[in-house]
Design a protein around this motif. Structure first.
Motif, PDB file in Angstrom:
ATOM      1  N   ASP A 382       0.808  -1.218   0.000  1.00  0.00           N
ATOM      2  CA  ASP A 382       0.000   0.000   0.000  1.00  0.00           C
ATOM      3  C   ASP A 382       0.848   1.279   0.000  1.00  0.00           C
ATOM      4  N   LEU A 383       2.081   1.169   0.502  1.00  0.00           N
ATOM      5  CA  LEU A 383       3.009   2.314   0.411  1.00  0.00           C
ATOM      6  C   LEU A 383       4.126   1.867  -0.539  1.00  0.00           C
ATOM      7  N   ASP A 384       3.778   1.825  -1.837  1.00  0.00           N
ATOM      8  CA  ASP A 384       4.639   1.091  -2.768  1.00  0.00           C
ATOM      9  C   ASP A 384       5.954   1.788  -3.104  1.00  0.00           C
ATOM     10  N   SER A 385       6.141   2.999  -2.575  1.00  0.00           N
ATOM     11  CA  SER A 385       7.441   3.654  -2.830  1.00  0.00           C
ATOM     12  C   SER A 385       8.487   3.192  -1.814  1.00  0.00           C
ATOM     13  N   VAL A 386       8.039   2.513  -0.761  1.00  0.00           N
ATOM     14  CA  VAL A 386       8.940   2.181   0.334  1.00  0.00           C
ATOM     15  C   VAL A 386       9.704   0.885   0.006  1.00  0.00           C
ATOM     16  N   LYS A 387      11.009   1.020  -0.110  1.00  0.00           N
ATOM     17  CA  LYS A 387      11.827  -0.125  -0.523  1.00  0.00           C
ATOM     18  C   LYS A 387      12.986  -0.340   0.451  1.00  0.00           C
ATOM     19  N   PRO A 388      12.724  -0.951   1.600  1.00  0.00           N
ATOM     20  CA  PRO A 388      13.827  -1.183   2.546  1.00  0.00           C
ATOM     21  C   PRO A 388      14.756  -2.275   2.025  1.00  0.00           C
ATOM     22  N   PRO A 389      16.046  -2.200   2.360  1.00  0.00           N
ATOM     23  CA  PRO A 389      16.919  -3.315   1.997  1.00  0.00           C
ATOM     24  C   PRO A 389      16.436  -4.568   2.749  1.00  0.00           C
ATOM     25  N   PRO A 390      16.398  -5.706   2.086  1.00  0.00           N
ATOM     26  CA  PRO A 390      15.831  -6.902   2.731  1.00  0.00           C
ATOM     27  C   PRO A 390      16.536  -7.265   4.038  1.00  0.00           C
ATOM     28  N   ASP A 391      17.852  -7.023   4.098  1.00  0.00           N
ATOM     29  CA  ASP A 391      18.568  -7.403   5.324  1.00  0.00           C
ATOM     30  C   ASP A 391      18.148  -6.542   6.507  1.00  0.00           C
ATOM     31  N   HIS A 392      17.847  -5.256   6.241  1.00  0.00           N
ATOM     32  CA  HIS A 392      17.412  -4.395   7.337  1.00  0.00           C
ATOM     33  C   HIS A 392      16.024  -4.827   7.820  1.00  0.00           C
ATOM     34  N   LEU A 393      15.182  -5.201   6.856  1.00  0.00           N
ATOM     35  CA  LEU A 393      13.853  -5.689   7.235  1.00  0.00           C
ATOM     36  C   LEU A 393      13.992  -6.960   8.096  1.00  0.00           C
ATOM     37  N   CYS A 394      14.922  -7.817   7.704  1.00  0.00           N
ATOM     38  CA  CYS A 394      15.147  -9.050   8.477  1.00  0.00           C
ATOM     39  C   CYS A 394      15.578  -8.738   9.910  1.00  0.00           C
ATOM     40  N   GLU A 395      16.302  -7.663  10.067  1.00  0.00           N
ATOM     41  CA  GLU A 395      16.749  -7.279  11.412  1.00  0.00           C
ATOM     42  C   GLU A 395      15.580  -6.764  12.247  1.00  0.00           C
ATOM     43  N   LEU A 396      14.632  -6.111  11.558  1.00  0.00           N
ATOM     44  CA  LEU A 396      13.551  -5.442  12.290  1.00  0.00           C
ATOM     45  C   LEU A 396      12.343  -6.327  12.593  1.00  0.00           C
ATOM     46  N   LEU A 397      12.128  -7.335  11.763  1.00  0.00           N
ATOM     47  CA  LEU A 397      10.937  -8.170  11.976  1.00  0.00           C
ATOM     48  C   LEU A 397      11.135  -9.102  13.174  1.00  0.00           C
ATOM     49  N   PRO A 398      10.062  -9.362  13.943  1.00  0.00           N
ATOM     50  CA  PRO A 398      10.207 -10.294  15.069  1.00  0.00           C
ATOM     51  C   PRO A 398      10.338 -11.735  14.588  1.00  0.00           C
TER      52      PRO A 398
END
Ligand code: FAD
Length: 620
Positions: A382-398
């Protein structure tokens, strides 16, 4: 004492703090990872105030050293403590809690130790935040100085918000106590560093593929099996228990024949679920990432006992499938971090707002995330401009957690299998997304095998078969009672005298979701169940639930008589409404037949509970 940086005893957090020049230690009592996550965040945040902190698992520390914290100038111990089950400490806090509970100031004098506590609880449970409260009180009794009020997080509402509110007040108090400026610097930091492995550089057998701990443990299974080493149980039976309607409840049988796993009726089986592959593919697409890229995330803090956030090296696909929770509501700190990864001002502001602690931000978070049940994939869609690096997302997700199920069988009848009765979670959100429960959605897909382990519980039949029992368990709350009933039938078949066995269960409609009805009717005919009470809530004009049946004249008298005869009372199932309503009905019954005041009735039940004659196995 300036110990050399690497010259310290791992179990001595004091010498580690001295060697590493830390003045804050954050302990966590964590079962599902939230308290640990909060502890990690606090120790990272300390840097913003120029303070140096480390988070520690009390299970790995010699906690008697707490008294020596006073020797480190301007030091502080923060505790993030979850209350688990029926007011219990988490497994990793057990030892410390037992030690603390029973000691006095002669044994542990905490004079000069600064501390504060944030408790994680759930208001639907009776013993809300019992552990946080007890530890907070006890530390003060032992002479420690509470530098900030006890924080109480409610997981039934918004624990993230409670935590944010608490730390917003805690940090200035801590800074004042430790003599530093409370001016926070706006720095963001990564806890883990990405190492991309060249394709082919890590042989496939060296990559984690969903193992919880030992590499290859799912391929080469070796007992003993436990939370870190689950057993891959074959699913030998998987059938629908409802005979109509659009909801689903499944009966599963898991083969533990070769595992040497033992269980008792009333225990829980934990299942490690896997996220849906379509959802992972979608996430890969949104992140524009090669899901099969091997990588590691290594803790930048060499001193941390936690080297990686999940088993590494692995691939993004495996991490998203097995290790990370991609369907929970994203926490506010994650949204805040995501705001860095878009140039779209509108999206950026929205994420920042939701990640802030303002009233407006909280309201938006509640509407957009909680009420609409948006998970990370929905947010990125829904916020399709948001492109985090996958590794950072992996760090942030529980971390993805194991799901527990009350075992619905008795080892007397089924020593080689555990049975599960699971209601399938399936609903459509307000943004028209179909959501399937991670575990139960997987069950519905008929998996051949599931990684499981058994967790002991306190939910037990009385030692003597003659002791009468009252069991209250509507819906899937009936699960453990199926084990109990199998056990009572087995005893009866052996010619043993078996006491009164009373069951209150319930469903919506007799013709649709009266689960295990044939077994129940057969047990009733055989005299295994001496009084079967089934509440069909929707078969008549007004709703009828188990607590209504308990209150009926004859039933309420029988319940009182059984309690007075030394009987045991059990309740299992929904913690939110049912367990409370049943407790209220029970209080009324004791009040009425025992000619007691409401307070006396509550004391009576409390006594039953202390003697192990009132047991609850409830979940929300
Ligand atoms: P998840 O992916 O975890 O999703 C569940 C979440 O979805 C819920 O927490 C809720 O937030 C949300 N949700 C669900 N429905 C809706 C809706 N209509 N609208 C919006 N949001 C919704 N379960 C059983 O079925 N049988 C048992 O015997 C049993 N025993 C348990 C024993 C214990 C000690 C505990 C702690 C839990 C037990 N549970 C049992 C619950 C079980 O562990 C899981 O939580 C449940 O099966 C859902 O897991 P899931 O992965 O399928 O769903």
């Amino acid at each position: 004492k300036g110990a050399a940086a690497d010259d310290y005893d791992e179990s001595s957090f004091i010498s580690k703090m001295q060697a590493k020049n830390r003045n804050i230690v954050v302990f966590y009592g964590s079962q599902t990872g939230t308290a640990e996550d909060f502890a990690t965040r606090l120790s990272k945040e300390a840097l913003r105030y120029g303070l140096r902190a480390m988070s520690c698992d009390p299970e790995e520390c010699d906690m008697k050293e707490l008294a020596h914290l006073a020797d480190i100038p301007n030091s502080l111990a923060i505790f993030c403590l979850a209350t688990y089950g029926e007011g219990d400490p988490t497994d990793n806090l057990q030892e410390f809690f037992t030690m603390l509970k029973d000691c006095d100031r002669n044994e542990l004098d905490l004079t000069g130790v600064n501390y504060c506590v944030f408790g994680l609880g759930n208001k639907t449970y009776e013993h809300y935040n019992a552990i946080g409260q007890l530890v907070d009180k006890k530390l003060e009794e032992l002479g420690a100085k509470r530098i900030y009020e006890l924080g109480l997080g409610d997981d039934d509402a918004n624990i993230e918000e409670d935590f944010n509110n608490w730390k917003e007040g805690m940090w200035p108090a801590a800074c004042q106590q430790l003599g530093v400026s409370a001016e926070a610097q706006d720095i963001k930091y990564r806890q883990y560093q990405l190492v991309n492995h060249e394709p082919g550089s890590v042989p496939p057998e060296k990559l984690y593929k969903g193992e919880i701990s030992r590499l290859g443990s799912l391929q080469r299974q070796r007992p003993p099996f436990d939370a870190k080493n689950p057993y891959l149980a074959a699913v030998t039976e998987n059938r629908e228990l409802h005979t109509g309607g659009d909801r689903s409840c499944l009966h599963l049988e898991l083969d533990i024949g070769d595992s040497r796993i033992r269980y008792e009726s009333g225990d829980h089986v934990a299942v490690y679920p896997v996220n849906r592959s379509e959802l992972v593919d979608k996430l890969g697409e949104l992140l524009q990432c090669d899901l099969d890229q091997p990588f590691s995330l290594n803790n930048v803090d060499d001193d941390s006992t936690k080297k990686h956030p999940f088993p590494c090296p692995t691939t993004y696909r495996i991490a998203f499938l097995h290790y990370l929770d991609i369907t929970a509501n994203p926490k506010t700190n994650l949204l805040n971090e995501l705001s860095d990864y878009t140039d779209n001002e509108e999206h950026k502001q929205m994420l920042k707002k939701m990640g802030s602690n303002t009233e407006e931000g909280k309201a938006l978070y509640h509407d957009w995330i909680i009420s609409a049940r948006r998970h990370i994939v929905a947010v990125l869609e829904d916020l399709d401009s948001v492109k985090p690096p996958p590794d950072h997302l992996c760090e942030l997700l529980p971390r993805l957690q194991a799901r527990y199920y009350s075992i619905a069988s008795s080892p007397k009848l089924h020593p080689k299998s555990v049975h599960v009765c699971a209601a399938v979670v399936r609903y459509t959100t307000s943004t028209n997304r179909l959501v399937l429960g991670v575990a139960t959605g997987e069950f519905a897909d008929k998996p051949a095998q599931l990684p499981v382990y058994v967790r002991r519980s306190q939910f037990r039949l009385p030692y003597k078969h003659q002791t009468p029992v009252i069991m209250v368990g509507p819906g899937t709350g009936f699960a453990p009672f199926r084990g109990f009933l199998q056990e009572r039938e087995w005893a009866k078949d052996q010619g043993k005298p078996v006491g009164k066995t009373i069951l209150y269960t319930g469903c919506r409609n007799r013709d649709i979701d009266y689960i295990y009805s044939q077994e129940l009717e057969a047990w009733k005919d055989k005299g295994v169940i001496t009084n079967l009470q089934v509440a069909f809530s929707r078969d008549q004009g007004e709703k009828v639930y188990v607590q209504h049946l308990m209150r009926r004249d004859e039933n309420s008298r029988e319940i009182w008589e059984v309690l007075e005869l030394g009987g045991h009372f059990y309740v299992c199932g929904d913690a939110k409404h049912m367990a409370r309503d049943v407790m209220a009905a029970l209080e009324e019954i004791v009040e009425k037949h025992g000619s007691k005041s409401r307070q006396e009735a509550q004391d009576y039940i409390k006594k039953l509970s202390n003697k192990g004659r009132y047991s609850a196995d409830v979940w929300s």
